[in-house]
Scaffold this motif. Sequence first.
Motif, PDB file in Angstrom:
ATOM      1  N   VAL A   1       0.828  -1.216   0.000  1.00  0.00           N
ATOM      2  CA  VAL A   1       0.000   0.000   0.000  1.00  0.00           C
ATOM      3  C   VAL A   1       0.859   1.261   0.000  1.00  0.00           C
ATOM      4  O   VAL A   1       0.738   2.130  -0.865  1.00  0.00           O
ATOM      5  N   ASN A   2       1.756   1.360   0.968  1.00  0.00           N
ATOM      6  CA  ASN A   2       2.531   2.595   1.155  1.00  0.00           C
ATOM      7  C   ASN A   2       3.391   3.010  -0.033  1.00  0.00           C
ATOM      8  O   ASN A   2       3.572   4.213  -0.254  1.00  0.00           O
ATOM      9  N   PRO A   3       3.961   2.073  -0.809  1.00  0.00           N
ATOM     10  CA  PRO A   3       4.729   2.517  -1.976  1.00  0.00           C
ATOM     11  C   PRO A   3       3.918   3.361  -2.958  1.00  0.00           C
ATOM     12  O   PRO A   3       4.466   4.200  -3.658  1.00  0.00           O
ATOM     13  N   THR A   4       2.593   3.146  -3.000  1.00  0.00           N
ATOM     14  CA  THR A   4       1.720   3.978  -3.832  1.00  0.00           C
ATOM     15  C   THR A   4       1.232   5.192  -3.055  1.00  0.00           C
ATOM     16  O   THR A   4       1.179   6.303  -3.574  1.00  0.00           O
ATOM     17  N   LEU A   5       0.915   4.982  -1.795  1.00  0.00           N
ATOM     18  CA  LEU A   5       0.306   6.032  -0.977  1.00  0.00           C
ATOM     19  C   LEU A   5       1.289   7.129  -0.591  1.00  0.00           C
ATOM     20  O   LEU A   5       0.910   8.293  -0.449  1.00  0.00           O
ATOM     21  N   MET A   6       2.565   6.764  -0.436  1.00  0.00           N
ATOM     22  CA  MET A   6       3.571   7.703   0.040  1.00  0.00           C
ATOM     23  C   MET A   6       4.675   7.884  -0.997  1.00  0.00           C
ATOM     24  O   MET A   6       5.623   7.091  -1.051  1.00  0.00           O
ATOM     25  N   PRO A   7       4.579   8.901  -1.820  1.00  0.00           N
ATOM     26  CA  PRO A   7       5.579   9.112  -2.879  1.00  0.00           C
ATOM     27  C   PRO A   7       6.999   9.281  -2.356  1.00  0.00           C
ATOM     28  O   PRO A   7       7.959   8.968  -3.049  1.00  0.00           O
ATOM     29  N   ASN A   8       7.150   9.775  -1.115  1.00  0.00           N
ATOM     30  CA  ASN A   8       8.473  10.024  -0.558  1.00  0.00           C
ATOM     31  C   ASN A   8       8.934   8.924   0.394  1.00  0.00           C
ATOM     32  O   ASN A   8       9.818   9.143   1.231  1.00  0.00           O
ATOM     33  N   LEU A   9       8.366   7.751   0.273  1.00  0.00           N
ATOM     34  CA  LEU A   9       8.771   6.626   1.100  1.00  0.00           C
ATOM     35  C   LEU A   9      10.270   6.381   0.919  1.00  0.00           C
ATOM     36  O   LEU A   9      10.768   6.374  -0.210  1.00  0.00           O
ATOM     37  N   PRO A  10      11.030   6.165   1.998  1.00  0.00           N
ATOM     38  CA  PRO A  10      12.487   6.039   1.858  1.00  0.00           C
ATOM     39  C   PRO A  10      12.968   4.728   1.239  1.00  0.00           C
ATOM     40  O   PRO A  10      14.137   4.584   0.927  1.00  0.00           O
ATOM     41  N   TYR A  11      12.080   3.775   1.097  1.00  0.00           N
ATOM     42  CA  TYR A  11      12.448   2.507   0.455  1.00  0.00           C
ATOM     43  C   TYR A  11      11.473   2.204  -0.679  1.00  0.00           C
ATOM     44  O   TYR A  11      10.362   2.735  -0.726  1.00  0.00           O
ATOM     45  N   LYS A  12      11.898   1.356  -1.595  1.00  0.00           N
ATOM     46  CA  LYS A  12      11.042   0.895  -2.685  1.00  0.00           C
ATOM     47  C   LYS A  12      10.638  -0.550  -2.414  1.00  0.00           C
ATOM     48  O   LYS A  12      11.319  -1.280  -1.688  1.00  0.00           O
ATOM     49  N   GLN A  13       9.542  -0.947  -3.029  1.00  0.00           N
ATOM     50  CA  GLN A  13       9.104  -2.337  -2.889  1.00  0.00           C
ATOM     51  C   GLN A  13      10.205  -3.299  -3.325  1.00  0.00           C
ATOM     52  O   GLN A  13      10.412  -4.353  -2.717  1.00  0.00           O
ATOM     53  N   SER A  14      10.943  -2.922  -4.357  1.00  0.00           N
ATOM     54  CA  SER A  14      12.000  -3.782  -4.895  1.00  0.00           C
ATOM     55  C   SER A  14      13.225  -3.866  -3.982  1.00  0.00           C
ATOM     56  O   SER A  14      14.145  -4.648  -4.246  1.00  0.00           O
ATOM     57  N   ASP A  15      13.253  -3.072  -2.907  1.00  0.00           N
ATOM     58  CA  ASP A  15      14.373  -3.127  -1.968  1.00  0.00           C
ATOM     59  C   ASP A  15      14.262  -4.307  -1.005  1.00  0.00           C
ATOM     60  O   ASP A  15      15.175  -4.546  -0.209  1.00  0.00           O
ATOM     61  N   LEU A  16      13.142  -5.019  -1.053  1.00  0.00           N
ATOM     62  CA  LEU A  16      12.914  -6.138  -0.146  1.00  0.00           C
ATOM     63  C   LEU A  16      12.620  -7.409  -0.933  1.00  0.00           C
ATOM     64  O   LEU A  16      11.936  -7.376  -1.964  1.00  0.00           O
ATOM     65  N   ALA A  17      13.134  -8.516  -0.443  1.00  0.00           N
ATOM     66  CA  ALA A  17      12.951  -9.811  -1.099  1.00  0.00           C
ATOM     67  C   ALA A  17      11.925 -10.638  -0.320  1.00  0.00           C
ATOM     68  O   ALA A  17      12.073 -10.827   0.894  1.00  0.00           O
ATOM     69  N   PRO A  18      10.875 -11.141  -0.984  1.00  0.00           N
ATOM     70  CA  PRO A  18       9.885 -11.979  -0.299  1.00  0.00           C
ATOM     71  C   PRO A  18      10.506 -13.276   0.212  1.00  0.00           C
ATOM     72  O   PRO A  18      11.299 -13.911  -0.484  1.00  0.00           O
ATOM     73  N   VAL A  19      10.145 -13.657   1.429  1.00  0.00           N
ATOM     74  CA  VAL A  19      10.600 -14.928   1.998  1.00  0.00           C
ATOM     75  C   VAL A  19       9.417 -15.876   2.174  1.00  0.00           C
ATOM     76  O   VAL A  19       9.368 -16.947   1.586  1.00  0.00           O
ATOM     77  N   ALA A  20       8.437 -15.462   2.983  1.00  0.00           N
ATOM     78  CA  ALA A  20       7.269 -16.323   3.213  1.00  0.00           C
ATOM     79  C   ALA A  20       6.138 -15.521   3.844  1.00  0.00           C
ATOM     80  O   ALA A  20       6.383 -14.583   4.613  1.00  0.00           O
ATOM     81  N   MET A  21       4.906 -15.899   3.534  1.00  0.00           N
ATOM     82  CA  MET A  21       3.753 -15.349   4.231  1.00  0.00           C
ATOM     83  C   MET A  21       3.695 -16.006   5.606  1.00  0.00           C
ATOM     84  O   MET A  21       3.786 -17.228   5.736  1.00  0.00           O
ATOM     85  N   LEU A  22       3.549 -15.183   6.644  1.00  0.00           N
ATOM     86  CA  LEU A  22       3.494 -15.721   7.997  1.00  0.00           C
ATOM     87  C   LEU A  22       2.060 -16.014   8.437  1.00  0.00           C
ATOM     88  O   LEU A  22       1.754 -17.117   8.884  1.00  0.00           O
ATOM     89  N   ALA A  23       1.188 -15.018   8.331  1.00  0.00           N
ATOM     90  CA  ALA A  23      -0.175 -15.208   8.811  1.00  0.00           C
ATOM     91  C   ALA A  23      -1.113 -14.188   8.192  1.00  0.00           C
ATOM     92  O   ALA A  23      -0.686 -13.110   7.765  1.00  0.00           O
ATOM     93  N   THR A  24      -2.379 -14.544   8.153  1.00  0.00           N
ATOM     94  CA  THR A  24      -3.421 -13.627   7.711  1.00  0.00           C
ATOM     95  C   THR A  24      -4.343 -13.328   8.890  1.00  0.00           C
ATOM     96  O   THR A  24      -4.439 -14.126   9.834  1.00  0.00           O
ATOM     97  N   ALA A  25      -4.983 -12.175   8.847  1.00  0.00           N
ATOM     98  CA  ALA A  25      -5.904 -11.773   9.911  1.00  0.00           C
ATOM     99  C   ALA A  25      -7.203 -11.292   9.278  1.00  0.00           C
ATOM    100  O   ALA A  25      -7.190 -10.412   8.419  1.00  0.00           O
ATOM    101  N   GLU A  26      -8.295 -11.881   9.698  1.00  0.00           N
ATOM    102  CA  GLU A  26      -9.593 -11.535   9.119  1.00  0.00           C
ATOM    103  C   GLU A  26     -10.067 -10.167   9.594  1.00  0.00           C
ATOM    104  O   GLU A  26      -9.873  -9.798  10.756  1.00  0.00           O
ATOM    105  N   ASN A  27     -10.700  -9.445   8.686  1.00  0.00           N
ATOM    106  CA  ASN A  27     -11.356  -8.185   9.021  1.00  0.00           C
ATOM    107  C   ASN A  27     -12.863  -8.360   8.899  1.00  0.00           C
ATOM    108  O   ASN A  27     -13.336  -9.110   8.036  1.00  0.00           O
ATOM    109  N   VAL A  28     -13.582  -7.665   9.739  1.00  0.00           N
ATOM    110  CA  VAL A  28     -15.040  -7.778   9.737  1.00  0.00           C
ATOM    111  C   VAL A  28     -15.652  -6.379   9.773  1.00  0.00           C
ATOM    112  O   VAL A  28     -15.134  -5.476  10.438  1.00  0.00           O
ATOM    113  N   LEU A  29     -16.730  -6.199   9.009  1.00  0.00           N
ATOM    114  CA  LEU A  29     -17.455  -4.936   9.013  1.00  0.00           C
ATOM    115  C   LEU A  29     -18.446  -4.960  10.172  1.00  0.00           C
ATOM    116  O   LEU A  29     -19.337  -5.818  10.227  1.00  0.00           O
ATOM    117  N   VAL A  30     -18.245  -4.030  11.117  1.00  0.00           N
ATOM    118  CA  VAL A  30     -19.119  -3.971  12.294  1.00  0.00           C
ATOM    119  C   VAL A  30     -19.795  -2.615  12.370  1.00  0.00           C
ATOM    120  O   VAL A  30     -19.261  -1.606  11.893  1.00  0.00           O
TER     121      VAL A  30
END
Length: 343
Positions: free
Chosen positions: A120-149
């Motif tokens: 999200v932030n690479p699009t939302l924040m033009p002045n972000l100090p890092y780029k998405q390409s500066d990080l290498a994917p390793v593994a998904m750890l966990a997901t968390a459900e969201n609910v509309l209340v």
Amino acid sequence: MKSVVNAAVKSAVNPDIRRRAMHCLFACAAACATWLGAAAHAQPPAYPAKPVRIIVPFAAGGPADVLARATGEGIARATGQSVVVENKAGAAGTIGVDMVAKAAPDGYTIALVPVGNIAVNPTLMPNLPYKQSDLAPVAMLATAENVLVINAATPVRSVAELLKLAAQKPGELSFASPGAGSQAHLAGELLQLDANVKLNHVPYKGVSPAMTDVVGGQVTMMFAQLSAALPYIKAGKLRALGVASAKRSTVLPDVPTIAEQGFPKFEAVSWYALMAPAGTPPEVVRKLSQHVDAVLADAALKEKLATLGMEAAGGTPQQLASTIQQESARWAGVIRQRRITID
């Protein structure tokens, strides 16, 4: 080759020639031994050969911190090397993630990275100090459900009824979030786009004050992580209208997904991934990913994560890279269409 040289030495009549041949043989043998020793010495030690740091870009005690520590403990048991979790909070996670993006790409400094900080932030924040390409994917750890209340006093019991009321009162119904650009904020904006309604976004500085005002009736609704909303749902203070994931929650099996209620592509899931600095050797990334898979397969860890409203994930670096690409495209579209900016 040695036998050929020996034969030549034995057949030599001149003693000087014989001595020179023997000297040449010994010199070649010494050179070969030196080369083989240097080659063996040049081989890098098996990874990990020293303690590994997991940087958590948030304060200690939250879900991200608990997840990182549980993962680190499992990796330490599997490898025999200590894993140290360090909390580097600040700037909504940017400081910690940037620290890892700029770390040595050797696999000894890695990060727990939420969806917002990488997709999200690479699009939302033009002045972000890092780029998405500066990080290498390793593994998904966990997901968390969201609910509309919604506040339990609101006279609606489904997403359809809520949107009908929103259409009748454009801009009057409000939705809370823990801050502009958060997953809760983007989910609310996505709902407006998909349903073609107008809602009023009310940003807060954190989940707790946002939830408090939804419970108190100052704000109409909120997309919240299930772990935060569940106590209020059980107490009858909030009503769950829809789960923002592809499938129903095992915790709230009677609550339909938003996708089931007329919006088949709607999905807003929070997740946490393990990432390394770009340029980390593929073999190191592969080993880390395998260790994470083994850790997340543990039944006790799965149960612990469930109490936090999270589900163990896992998978390959390639699968995580694909998820990041898909999520980046999804939220970039929402950000641009809704013209979302961070002050």
